[in-house]
Motif scaffolding. Structure first.
Motif, mmCIF file in Angstrom:
data_model
loop_
_atom_site.group_PDB
_atom_site.id
_atom_site.type_symbol
_atom_site.label_atom_id
_atom_site.label_comp_id
_atom_site.label_asym_id
_atom_site.label_seq_id
_atom_site.Cartn_x
_atom_site.Cartn_y
_atom_site.Cartn_z
ATOM 1 N N ARG A 33 0.868 -1.176 0.000
ATOM 2 C CA ARG A 33 0.000 0.000 0.000
ATOM 3 C C ARG A 33 0.904 1.226 0.000
ATOM 4 N NH1 ARG A 33 -5.236 0.820 2.016
ATOM 5 N NH2 ARG A 33 -5.211 -1.283 2.851
ATOM 6 N N TYR A 34 0.818 2.029 -1.063
ATOM 7 C CA TYR A 34 1.643 3.234 -1.131
ATOM 8 C C TYR A 34 1.083 4.287 -0.179
ATOM 9 C CZ TYR A 34 4.305 1.539 -5.185
ATOM 10 O OH TYR A 34 5.141 0.834 -6.014
ATOM 11 N N PRO A 35 1.921 5.266 0.199
ATOM 12 C CA PRO A 35 1.473 6.293 1.167
ATOM 13 C C PRO A 35 0.189 7.014 0.737
ATOM 14 C CG PRO A 35 3.844 6.447 0.833
ATOM 15 C CD PRO A 35 3.341 5.420 -0.144
ATOM 16 N N ASN A 36 -0.047 7.101 -0.581
ATOM 17 C CA ASN A 36 -1.274 7.773 -1.034
ATOM 18 C C ASN A 36 -2.509 6.867 -0.956
ATOM 19 O OD1 ASN A 36 -0.796 5.984 -3.098
ATOM 20 N ND2 ASN A 36 -0.785 7.492 -4.738
ATOM 21 N N GLY A 37 -2.328 5.660 -0.424
ATOM 22 C CA GLY A 37 -3.477 4.775 -0.237
ATOM 23 C C GLY A 37 -3.678 3.750 -1.339
ATOM 24 N N VAL A 38 -2.983 3.918 -2.478
ATOM 25 C CA VAL A 38 -3.125 2.942 -3.570
ATOM 26 C C VAL A 38 -2.577 1.589 -3.125
ATOM 27 C CG1 VAL A 38 -2.319 2.303 -5.888
ATOM 28 C CG2 VAL A 38 -2.992 4.660 -5.410
ATOM 29 N N VAL A 39 -3.379 0.538 -3.301
ATOM 30 C CA VAL A 39 -2.910 -0.810 -2.995
ATOM 31 C C VAL A 39 -2.437 -1.426 -4.312
ATOM 32 C CG1 VAL A 39 -3.500 -3.061 -2.043
ATOM 33 C CG2 VAL A 39 -4.484 -0.981 -1.048
ATOM 34 N N ALA A 40 -1.113 -1.496 -4.487
ATOM 35 C CA ALA A 40 -0.539 -1.919 -5.767
ATOM 36 C C ALA A 40 -0.323 -3.425 -5.839
ATOM 37 C CB ALA A 40 0.779 -1.193 -6.016
ATOM 38 N N MET A 41 -0.248 -4.094 -4.698
ATOM 39 C CA MET A 41 -0.184 -5.566 -4.658
ATOM 40 C C MET A 41 -1.067 -6.042 -3.516
ATOM 41 S SD MET A 41 3.858 -6.421 -5.251
ATOM 42 C CE MET A 41 3.675 -8.197 -5.178
ATOM 43 N N GLY A 58 0.608 -7.777 -17.564
ATOM 44 C CA GLY A 58 -0.571 -7.071 -17.064
ATOM 45 C C GLY A 58 -0.625 -5.690 -17.674
ATOM 46 N N LEU A 59 -1.791 -5.084 -17.615
ATOM 47 C CA LEU A 59 -1.955 -3.726 -18.139
ATOM 48 C C LEU A 59 -1.105 -2.758 -17.336
ATOM 49 C CD1 LEU A 59 -5.830 -3.453 -18.652
ATOM 50 C CD2 LEU A 59 -4.064 -3.775 -20.404
ATOM 51 N N SER A 60 -0.926 -1.570 -17.884
ATOM 52 C CA SER A 60 -0.274 -0.503 -17.156
ATOM 53 C C SER A 60 -1.052 -0.243 -15.854
ATOM 54 C CB SER A 60 -0.272 0.733 -18.062
ATOM 55 O OG SER A 60 0.270 1.804 -17.370
ATOM 56 N N GLY A 61 -0.334 -0.164 -14.748
ATOM 57 C CA GLY A 61 -0.982 0.074 -13.460
ATOM 58 C C GLY A 61 -1.378 -1.196 -12.720
ATOM 59 N N SER A 62 -1.095 -2.371 -13.320
ATOM 60 C CA SER A 62 -1.520 -3.622 -12.674
ATOM 61 C C SER A 62 -0.587 -4.040 -11.531
ATOM 62 C CB SER A 62 -1.608 -4.740 -13.720
ATOM 63 O OG SER A 62 -0.357 -4.935 -14.344
ATOM 64 N N GLY A 63 0.590 -3.411 -11.420
ATOM 65 C CA GLY A 63 1.480 -3.701 -10.299
ATOM 66 C C GLY A 63 2.781 -4.397 -10.668
ATOM 67 N N SER A 65 5.689 -3.217 -11.992
ATOM 68 C CA SER A 65 6.904 -2.549 -11.503
ATOM 69 C C SER A 65 6.986 -2.635 -9.984
ATOM 70 C CB SER A 65 6.925 -1.079 -11.937
ATOM 71 O OG SER A 65 7.014 -0.984 -13.333
ATOM 72 N N THR A 66 5.862 -2.503 -9.332
ATOM 73 C CA THR A 66 5.856 -2.608 -7.866
ATOM 74 C C THR A 66 6.377 -3.977 -7.437
ATOM 75 O OG1 THR A 66 4.013 -1.060 -7.707
ATOM 76 C CG2 THR A 66 4.385 -2.512 -5.815
ATOM 77 N N MET A 67 5.963 -5.025 -8.153
ATOM 78 C CA MET A 67 6.430 -6.363 -7.787
ATOM 79 C C MET A 67 7.954 -6.458 -7.916
ATOM 80 S SD MET A 67 5.590 -10.117 -9.351
ATOM 81 C CE MET A 67 3.912 -10.225 -8.869
ATOM 82 N N ILE A 68 8.494 -5.949 -9.014
ATOM 83 C CA ILE A 68 9.954 -5.983 -9.189
ATOM 84 C C ILE A 68 10.639 -5.177 -8.092
ATOM 85 C CG2 ILE A 68 11.749 -4.894 -10.616
ATOM 86 C CD1 ILE A 68 10.983 -6.536 -12.871
ATOM 87 N N ARG A 69 10.051 -4.029 -7.736
ATOM 88 C CA ARG A 69 10.679 -3.192 -6.706
ATOM 89 C C ARG A 69 10.633 -3.840 -5.329
ATOM 90 N NH1 ARG A 69 7.457 1.546 -8.679
ATOM 91 N NH2 ARG A 69 8.481 2.141 -10.631
ATOM 92 N N THR A 70 9.623 -4.671 -5.087
ATOM 93 C CA THR A 70 9.630 -5.374 -3.790
ATOM 94 C C THR A 70 10.700 -6.469 -3.803
ATOM 95 O OG1 THR A 70 7.978 -7.039 -4.364
ATOM 96 C CG2 THR A 70 7.159 -5.013 -3.376
HETATM 97 N N1 LIG Z 1 5.410 5.502 -5.825
HETATM 98 C C1 LIG Z 1 4.078 5.356 -5.941
HETATM 99 N N2 LIG Z 1 3.240 6.031 -5.147
HETATM 100 C C2 LIG Z 1 1.908 5.878 -5.250
HETATM 101 N N3 LIG Z 1 1.302 5.055 -6.125
HETATM 102 C C3 LIG Z 1 2.089 4.355 -6.961
HETATM 103 C C4 LIG Z 1 3.509 4.461 -6.918
HETATM 104 N N4 LIG Z 1 4.040 3.642 -7.868
HETATM 105 C C5 LIG Z 1 2.990 3.055 -8.465
HETATM 106 N N5 LIG Z 1 1.823 3.474 -7.930
HETATM 107 C C6 LIG Z 1 0.467 3.022 -8.284
HETATM 108 O O1 LIG Z 1 0.447 1.622 -8.029
HETATM 109 C C7 LIG Z 1 -0.266 0.938 -9.046
HETATM 110 C C8 LIG Z 1 0.641 -0.091 -9.712
HETATM 111 O O2 LIG Z 1 1.658 0.627 -10.405
HETATM 112 P P1 LIG Z 1 2.894 -0.106 -11.107
HETATM 113 O O3 LIG Z 1 3.474 -1.068 -10.163
HETATM 114 O O4 LIG Z 1 3.759 0.978 -11.632
HETATM 115 O O5 LIG Z 1 2.169 -0.907 -12.286
HETATM 116 P P2 LIG Z 1 2.726 -1.339 -13.728
HETATM 117 O O6 LIG Z 1 4.191 -1.422 -13.655
HETATM 118 O O7 LIG Z 1 2.041 -2.634 -14.017
HETATM 119 O O8 LIG Z 1 2.286 -0.265 -14.685
HETATM 120 C C9 LIG Z 1 -0.799 2.002 -9.984
HETATM 121 O O9 LIG Z 1 -2.102 2.361 -9.568
HETATM 122 C C10 LIG Z 1 0.162 3.153 -9.758
HETATM 123 O O10 LIG Z 1 -0.457 4.382 -10.040
#
Ligand SMILES: Nc1ncnc2c1ncn2[C@@H]1O[C@H](COP(=O)(O)OP(=O)(O)O)[C@@H](O)[C@H]1O
Ligand SMILES: [Mg+2]
Length: 278
Positions: A33-41, A58-63, A65-70
């Motif tokens: 869960r990012y600080p802005n509340g978005v649950v990315a995984m 997955g589509l753009s925004g599906s998570g 990059s977040t998975m790789i960063r974890t």
């Molecule tokens: N640093 C961040 N802070 C807040 N929200 C983020 C951040 N990085 C990604 N997100 C949000 O998390 C979700 C997943 O993003 P991301 O992992 O970049 O997906 P993908 O790589 O599949 O496009 C999206 O809704 C994105 O807007």
């Protein structure tokens, strides 16, 4: 590369010897869960075996990059555990995290090269994680470092350009140098975040073929984020589909059907989901 030789290198510190082989990757109930509340995984659990070649689609925004960063510790999960080889990445900090990252190769869509410097110096950056700081600061590289870098550049066909400026290369050549830089780390896993998204179709194919060769020849665990279905089918053996932060598909890549992709994308397959003619 002979691990024994590296371990016996007289000036080698703890960080100098490469990892002993490819590593598995395990995600156990990971939520981000990012600080802005978005649950990315959301509650993602996965086991990737050492030496697997996996596409995350997955589509753009599906998570993706977040998975790789974890996995490389750039993003800390809100809950759950990420294990890469011997490391509990979720618990590591500071020098210990940097040390673990030294064995994790990363490739990005935007290459992240220093354009004004030579191909050689860019690839040498891959050795920094295994070089004592004083030697990095003094710009001293061992003959073994140079050998590793030259062999990495050779394995992606970039030896000819070794003394040229990175900025003068085509996109595909830049990505090959970025792959060589990651290989120069002698990593245990290779993570690639949409490595071919800014390349034209023939170049995208050849860079994917390079990644598949790295997996086949070196036995490295490779995890590659892709948004195009045909590349996942053609170059990887297992496909993980992400949709809104959840795993909605996990199975063989080669036999994935258009219906499977519709499930991952949450909409019918469109022409832009395919790479098209090469
Ligand atoms: N640093 C961040 N802070 C807040 N929200 C983020 C951040 N990085 C990604 N997100 C949000 O998390 C979700 C997943 O993003 P991301 O992992 O970049 O997906 P993908 O790589 O599949 O496009 C999206 O809704 C994105 O807007
Ligand atoms: Mg992304």
């Amino acid at each position: 590369m002979d691990n024994t030789a590296a371990a016996q290198r007289p000036e080698a510190g703890d960080h100098a010897s490469p990892a002993s082989g490819p590593w598995p990757i395990t995600l156990d109930d990971v939520t981000v869960r990012y600080p802005n509340g978005v649950v990315a995984m959301k509650n993602v659990s996965l086991e990737i075996a050492a030496g697997e070649m996996v596409a995350v689609v997955g589509l753009s925004g599906s998570g993706k990059s977040t998975m790789i960063r974890t996995i490389n510790g750039l993003v800390k999960p809100s809950s759950g555990t990420v294990t890469v080889g011997p490391h509990d990445i979720t618990r590591l900090k500071g020098a210990a995290l940097r040390h673990a990252r030294g064995d994790i190769g990363m490739i990005f869509q935007s290459f992240n090269l220093a354009d004004r410097t030579s191909v050689y110096r860019n690839a040498m950056v891959g050795r920094f994680s295994h070089t004592p700081t004083w030697r990095t600061l003094l710009g001293i590289h061992t003959a073994q470092d140079r050998d590793i870098v030259m062999r990495a550049l050779d394995s992606v066909g970039m030896l000819e350009k070794v003394w040229g400026r990175a900025g003068a290369l085509s996109g595909g050549q830049k990505q090959r140098v970025a792959i060589a830089r990651a290989l120069a780390q002698q990593p245990a896993v290779m993570l690639a975040d949409e490595p071919v998204a800014s390349l034209d179709p023939p170049t995208a194919h050849s860079v994917m073929a390079d990644l598949a060769d790295i997996n086949a020849d070196r036995g490295l665990t490779v995890l590659v984020n892709l948004h195009l279905m045909d590349l996942a089918r053609q170059y990887t053996t297992r496909m993980i589909g992400l949709r809104a932060g959840e795993v909605v598909y996990d199975g063989p890549a080669g036999s994935a059907t258009d219906a499977d992709f519709e499930q991952i994308y949450g909409r019918p397959v469109q022409s832009r989901d395919r790479l098209g003619e090469q």
